[in-house]
Design an enzyme around this catalytic site. Structure first.
Site, PDB file in Angstrom:
ATOM      1  N   GLU A  19      -3.729  -9.246  -0.065  1.00  0.00           N
ATOM      2  CA  GLU A  19      -3.439  -7.907   0.454  1.00  0.00           C
ATOM      3  C   GLU A  19      -2.471  -8.033   1.628  1.00  0.00           C
ATOM      4  O   GLU A  19      -2.580  -8.954   2.428  1.00  0.00           O
ATOM      5  CB  GLU A  19      -4.731  -7.229   0.909  1.00  0.00           C
ATOM      6  CG  GLU A  19      -4.517  -5.779   1.304  1.00  0.00           C
ATOM      7  CD  GLU A  19      -5.826  -5.033   1.532  1.00  0.00           C
ATOM      8  OE1 GLU A  19      -6.891  -5.659   1.477  1.00  0.00           O
ATOM      9  OE2 GLU A  19      -5.748  -3.813   1.757  1.00  0.00           O
ATOM     10  N   GLU A  36     -15.086  -6.594  -1.320  1.00  0.00           N
ATOM     11  CA  GLU A  36     -14.627  -6.380   0.049  1.00  0.00           C
ATOM     12  C   GLU A  36     -15.764  -6.442   1.075  1.00  0.00           C
ATOM     13  O   GLU A  36     -15.562  -6.930   2.181  1.00  0.00           O
ATOM     14  CB  GLU A  36     -13.926  -5.024   0.116  1.00  0.00           C
ATOM     15  CG  GLU A  36     -13.352  -4.705   1.451  1.00  0.00           C
ATOM     16  CD  GLU A  36     -12.335  -3.582   1.391  1.00  0.00           C
ATOM     17  OE1 GLU A  36     -11.560  -3.528   0.413  1.00  0.00           O
ATOM     18  OE2 GLU A  36     -12.313  -2.762   2.306  1.00  0.00           O
ATOM     19  N   TYR A  71      -8.670   6.758   0.553  1.00  0.00           N
ATOM     20  CA  TYR A  71      -9.786   6.405  -0.319  1.00  0.00           C
ATOM     21  C   TYR A  71     -10.503   7.676  -0.770  1.00  0.00           C
ATOM     22  O   TYR A  71     -10.935   8.477   0.051  1.00  0.00           O
ATOM     23  CB  TYR A  71     -10.764   5.477   0.410  1.00  0.00           C
ATOM     24  CG  TYR A  71     -10.089   4.216   0.866  1.00  0.00           C
ATOM     25  CD1 TYR A  71      -9.454   3.381  -0.054  1.00  0.00           C
ATOM     26  CD2 TYR A  71     -10.071   3.866   2.202  1.00  0.00           C
ATOM     27  CE1 TYR A  71      -8.813   2.222   0.365  1.00  0.00           C
ATOM     28  CE2 TYR A  71      -9.437   2.707   2.624  1.00  0.00           C
ATOM     29  CZ  TYR A  71      -8.812   1.898   1.703  1.00  0.00           C
ATOM     30  OH  TYR A  71      -8.181   0.753   2.113  1.00  0.00           O
ATOM     31  N   HIS A 111     -12.843   2.197  -3.574  1.00  0.00           N
ATOM     32  CA  HIS A 111     -13.649   2.075  -2.352  1.00  0.00           C
ATOM     33  C   HIS A 111     -15.093   2.509  -2.592  1.00  0.00           C
ATOM     34  O   HIS A 111     -15.693   3.232  -1.777  1.00  0.00           O
ATOM     35  CB  HIS A 111     -13.012   2.877  -1.212  1.00  0.00           C
ATOM     36  CG  HIS A 111     -12.874   2.078   0.053  1.00  0.00           C
ATOM     37  ND1 HIS A 111     -13.792   2.136   1.069  1.00  0.00           N
ATOM     38  CD2 HIS A 111     -11.936   1.180   0.440  1.00  0.00           C
ATOM     39  CE1 HIS A 111     -13.407   1.317   2.043  1.00  0.00           C
ATOM     40  NE2 HIS A 111     -12.304   0.719   1.679  1.00  0.00           N
ATOM     41  N   GLU A 157     -10.012  -1.637  -7.856  1.00  0.00           N
ATOM     42  CA  GLU A 157     -10.846  -2.331  -6.871  1.00  0.00           C
ATOM     43  C   GLU A 157     -12.095  -1.540  -6.530  1.00  0.00           C
ATOM     44  O   GLU A 157     -12.026  -0.328  -6.319  1.00  0.00           O
ATOM     45  CB  GLU A 157     -10.001  -2.541  -5.609  1.00  0.00           C
ATOM     46  CG  GLU A 157     -10.774  -3.172  -4.479  1.00  0.00           C
ATOM     47  CD  GLU A 157      -9.935  -3.323  -3.220  1.00  0.00           C
ATOM     48  OE1 GLU A 157      -8.702  -3.142  -3.293  1.00  0.00           O
ATOM     49  OE2 GLU A 157     -10.517  -3.611  -2.173  1.00  0.00           O
ATOM     50  N   ASP A 215      -7.566   1.373  -5.380  1.00  0.00           N
ATOM     51  CA  ASP A 215      -8.841   1.059  -4.721  1.00  0.00           C
ATOM     52  C   ASP A 215      -9.746   2.282  -4.719  1.00  0.00           C
ATOM     53  O   ASP A 215      -9.423   3.300  -4.107  1.00  0.00           O
ATOM     54  CB  ASP A 215      -8.559   0.611  -3.275  1.00  0.00           C
ATOM     55  CG  ASP A 215      -9.812   0.075  -2.583  1.00  0.00           C
ATOM     56  OD1 ASP A 215     -10.900   0.116  -3.189  1.00  0.00           O
ATOM     57  OD2 ASP A 215      -9.686  -0.383  -1.429  1.00  0.00           O
ATOM     58  N   HIS A 267       0.863  -1.191   0.000  1.00  0.00           N
ATOM     59  CA  HIS A 267       0.000   0.000   0.000  1.00  0.00           C
ATOM     60  C   HIS A 267       0.896   1.236   0.000  1.00  0.00           C
ATOM     61  O   HIS A 267       1.707   1.392   0.911  1.00  0.00           O
ATOM     62  CB  HIS A 267      -0.810   0.084   1.290  1.00  0.00           C
ATOM     63  CG  HIS A 267      -1.842  -0.991   1.441  1.00  0.00           C
ATOM     64  ND1 HIS A 267      -2.519  -1.184   2.609  1.00  0.00           N
ATOM     65  CD2 HIS A 267      -2.321  -1.907   0.584  1.00  0.00           C
ATOM     66  CE1 HIS A 267      -3.385  -2.185   2.470  1.00  0.00           C
ATOM     67  NE2 HIS A 267      -3.259  -2.651   1.251  1.00  0.00           N
TER      68      HIS A 267
END
Ligand code: MG
Length: 440
Positions: free
Chosen positions: A373, A296, A192, A246, A270, A244, A159
């Site tokens: 992850e 998720e 995010y 989110h 994602e 991501d 990340h």
């Protein structure tokens, strides 16, 4: 000549099988003798940090044989504790620990209303503990029971993030230097939705209304591909890049975002859509080949199965605990394998080492494995949970001990009660300039 009469004479003359040997033969025919769940404990701990972890320890009728699982839910911690203590455990005591599959189903139907985040956490804790017990009894790591290793270690993605394009490039280069081949890049200090936020107090807002950070979809759809354009120009195409969203985008903006990300050859993007809007994945497939990772916040197979079987996504991003444990996770991986989709089990800063190692056992034994992850834990966690998996140069290594290969130091766990911990709910709610909610 063996006539019928001689046959019966021969049989009558045969020595009688000793009782113990007869019992052993019968046991071989029937499988293993019952292994009774005779006690269970809920162990909650902050592990010396801000965690809100909830573990289940199942103790069997065989001396010293127990298993552990996790029901970690940072947002509804006391709810899963109560569900375990008041509902699952009284039902589970006295049952046969051998029958994982039967117990998983009967525990799921026991509440009549099935699955859901809380029920799945409870199921997962039981399921992981039962796999741990089965592995210990067999003298093998769980991955051996699932078919053995299909790879040498489990690749993880890192990340990173940057407040501007230049710092994003620096962060990617630092991650590459530590050995990561897969790197998730978020934009802006807000993580995010970064790249799509209007600062607090700025922008044209309703009088007397919301004054905090405000998310703007079109701004995000412009800013994030522009950042990846810069990063790719500087670092090239060797690192596999991820991002991501989110669930911050609505339908047509998600389609446009994926189309704009096409030139940057993403490993995946994602959750570009909220789980309520998964029908839009059909539209995304029609305009681009940007790989999609989804799931998720999924908890029911009806959410992920159609996306897999219709090949509308490329990676499943479910958390093993959130979908009910190793039993449903390995089934999901098998469906992925059959349809050419890959797994990318979810972690998260509030997640725990038991969930991580449960994912590891599925990852390392599944041909459908795509990526895992990352989740890094401080040293004190390794004392509370000996056997916590380790990440070295972008690969996750679990222990090869029988069962899950992880244990819990109950005395140390008790030194760190969750009452002191702060990480967890409520999850942050982002809002737009006019004060309306943006889905996380
Ligand atoms: Mg995510």
């Amino acid at each position: 000549m063996l006539t019928r009469r001689n046959f019966w004479k021969t049989l009558a003359a045969a020595p009688i099988m000793p009782l113990a040997a007869a019992q052993q033969a019968e046991n071989r025919m029937r499988g293993l003798p019952p292994l009774i769940i005779k006690d269970a404990k809920v162990i909650s701990t902050s592990a010396g940090g801000r965690y809100r972890w909830v573990f289940l320890k199942l103790i069997t009728s065989e001396a010293g044989l127990y298993g552990i699982g996790t029901a970690n839910n940072a947002f509804q911690t006391q709810t899963v504790i109560t569900a375990l203590e008041k509902s699952l455990i009284p039902w589970l005591i006295g049952k046969d620990a051998n029958r994982i599959e039967d117990l998983w189903h009967s525990a799921n139907y026991r509440t009549y209303w099935r699955t859901g985040p809380i029920n799945n956490d409870v199921l997962a804790a039981m399921d992981m503990a039962l796999w741990d017990i089965k592995g210990k009894r067999a003298g093998m790591p769980v991955y051996e029971l699932l078919g053995g290793k299909t790879r040498d270690a489990v690749a993880c993605y890192d990340h990173v993030g940057g407040n501007d394009k230049e710092s994003a490039v620096d962060a990617v280069q630092k991650s590459m230097a530590t050995g990561y081949r897969h790197i998730r890049v978020q934009f802006g200090e807000n993580g995010y939705g970064g790249g799509g936020f209007i600062p607090a107090g700025q922008g044209n807002r309703p009088e007397g209304g919301y004054s905090g950070l405000a998310f703007d979809e079109e701004m995000y759809v412009h800013a994030v591909p522009e950042m990846f354009d810069y990063v790719r120009a500087k670092v090239g195409f060797a690192p596999k890049l991820l991002h991501d969203v989110h669930s911050h985008l609505s339908g047509i903006n998600a389609v446009e975002f994926c189309r704009r990300m096409q030139p940057y050859q993403m490993f995946f993007v994602e959750d570009v859509l909220a789980p309520e809007q998964i029908e839009w994945y059909k539209q995304i497939r029609q305009v681009c080949t940007t790989p999609q990772a989804v799931g998720e916040v999924f908890s029911h197979p009806f959410e992920y199965m159609p996306l897999i079987t219709n090949r509308l996504i490329d990676f499943t991003r479910c958390r093993v605990t959130a979908i009910g444990g190793i039993t449903p996770a390995r089934k999901m991986a098998s469906v992925c394998e059959a349809h050419g989709v890959r797994t990318a089990f979810q972690e998260g800063g509030e997640n725990d080492p038991v969930n991580q190692i449960a994912a590891y056992h599925v990852d390392i034994s599944s041909p459908a494995f795509g990526i895992q992850e990352e989740n890094h834990f401080p040293d004190v966690v390794r004392e509370v949970l000996p056997g916590t998996a380790e990440i070295r140069k972008g690969y996750l290594y679990g222990s090869d001990k029988p069962g899950l290969g992880i244990d819990i130091n109950e005395q140390l766990a008790a030194k760190y009660p969750i009452g002191e911990a702060r990480q967890g709910g409520p999850y942050r709610t982002d809002r737009a300039l006019d004060g309306s909610i943006v889905r996380p």
